[in-house]
Write a protein that holds these residues in place. Structure first.
Motif, PDB file in Angstrom:
ATOM      1  N   LYS A   1      28.254  86.855  45.760  1.00 23.43           N
ATOM      2  CA  LYS A   1      27.130  87.165  44.477  1.00 23.43           C
ATOM      3  C   LYS A   1      27.293  86.753  43.350  1.00 23.43           C
ATOM      4  N   LEU A   2      28.156  88.391  43.089  1.00 26.27           N
ATOM      5  CA  LEU A   2      28.884  88.836  42.303  1.00 26.27           C
ATOM      6  C   LEU A   2      29.628  87.821  41.697  1.00 26.27           C
ATOM      7  N   LYS A   3      30.755  87.482  42.161  1.00 25.42           N
ATOM      8  CA  LYS A   3      31.759  86.390  42.414  1.00 25.42           C
ATOM      9  C   LYS A   3      31.488  85.649  41.617  1.00 25.42           C
ATOM     10  N   PHE A   4      30.780  84.734  41.934  1.00 21.79           N
ATOM     11  CA  PHE A   4      30.411  83.084  41.710  1.00 21.79           C
ATOM     12  C   PHE A   4      29.124  83.394  41.241  1.00 21.79           C
ATOM     13  N   GLY A   5      28.011  84.795  40.588  1.00 22.46           N
ATOM     14  CA  GLY A   5      27.372  83.736  39.363  1.00 22.46           C
ATOM     15  C   GLY A   5      25.989  83.994  40.318  1.00 22.46           C
ATOM     16  N   LEU A   6      26.249  83.748  41.179  1.00 24.13           N
ATOM     17  CA  LEU A   6      24.109  83.405  42.120  1.00 24.13           C
ATOM     18  C   LEU A   6      23.421  84.817  41.253  1.00 24.13           C
ATOM     19  N   ASP A   7      22.367  83.947  40.808  1.00 24.22           N
ATOM     20  CA  ASP A   7      21.278  84.639  40.292  1.00 24.22           C
ATOM     21  C   ASP A   7      20.101  84.732  41.024  1.00 24.22           C
ATOM     22  N   LYS A   8      20.278  84.576  42.568  1.00 24.10           N
ATOM     23  CA  LYS A   8      20.072  85.321  44.002  1.00 24.10           C
ATOM     24  C   LYS A   8      20.483  84.308  45.361  1.00 24.10           C
ATOM     25  N   VAL A   9      19.715  85.481  46.220  1.00 25.21           N
ATOM     26  CA  VAL A   9      20.278  84.743  47.136  1.00 25.21           C
ATOM     27  C   VAL A   9      18.781  84.981  48.693  1.00 25.21           C
ATOM     28  N   ILE A  10      19.008  83.390  49.250  1.00 29.80           N
ATOM     29  CA  ILE A  10      17.930  84.170  50.590  1.00 29.80           C
ATOM     30  C   ILE A  10      18.252  83.319  51.870  1.00 29.80           C
TER      31      ILE A  10
END
Length: 191
Positions: free
Chosen positions: A25-34
């Protein structure tokens, strides 16, 4: 918005899941994870713990993370959980967002056996989370993610519980307490 999708049986969910997903999530700049618990994986034959137990364990494990969410779509759908059906659902639910499916190398290796795998590649991007022990090339359009990994598995945890060996250090404290309180996996075979 960039949304990560992380599916699995989560039988049980463990710190390796949380650490790997957070690092990606941090590495790819994801806003959220489901997190999407599967009812029955088409690639696994072992029967998971009760659906409600697995959902409660995931909820407990992700409770402290505001950007981690749970979706019961595969549990509420009857039958085998196909990623394609889930992708169709997610594309309808998040029509303007970019979807990233997080997978391990075992899933990557078998991807061409997945139901409608070519359509899946058109619907979302795939990030392959590498373990330290993995030594393989990841072909485009798949995205390689070298991240911090804790080498632990749900199988190992179930085996430890069945054998009466320590397993607390592999789990979020609330998941550990839930397993102990409900005597989950204690009748698991050590095989």
């Amino acid at each position: 918005m960039k949304i990560g999708i992380f599916g699995g049986t989560f039988d049980p969910i463990h710190i390796g899941h949380i650490i790997s997903v957070m690092e990606v999530k941090l590495k790819f700049g994801l806003d959220k994870v489901i997190f999407i618990p599967a009812r029955q994986s088409p690639h696994k034959e072992t029967r998971p713990a009760d659906d409600d137990d697995r959902v409660l364990m995931v909820e407990k494990a992700i409770a402290g993370y505001g950007d981690f969410h749970l979706d019961r779509v595969e549990l509420d759908r009857k039958g085998v959980s196909y990623t394609y059906d889930t992708a169709v659902y997610l594309k309808e639910k998040y029509p303007h967002d970019e979807l990233f499916f997080l997978m391990g190398t075992d899933q990557y290796k078998s991807f061409e056996k997945w139901y409608r795998f070519e359509d899946l590649l058109e619907m979302m991007k795939f990030i392959v989370m590498m373990r330290h022990s993995d030594d393989m090339e990841i072909a485009s359009p798949f995205i390689r993610a070298d991240q911090l990994v804790v080498e632990v598995s749900s199988t190992l945890i179930r085996r430890r519980i069945g054998e009466g060996l320590p397993f607390r250090h592999f789990l979020d404290a609330s998941v550990y307490e839930y397993i102990k309180e409900n005597a989950l996996y204690e009748t698991q075979s050590s095989t």
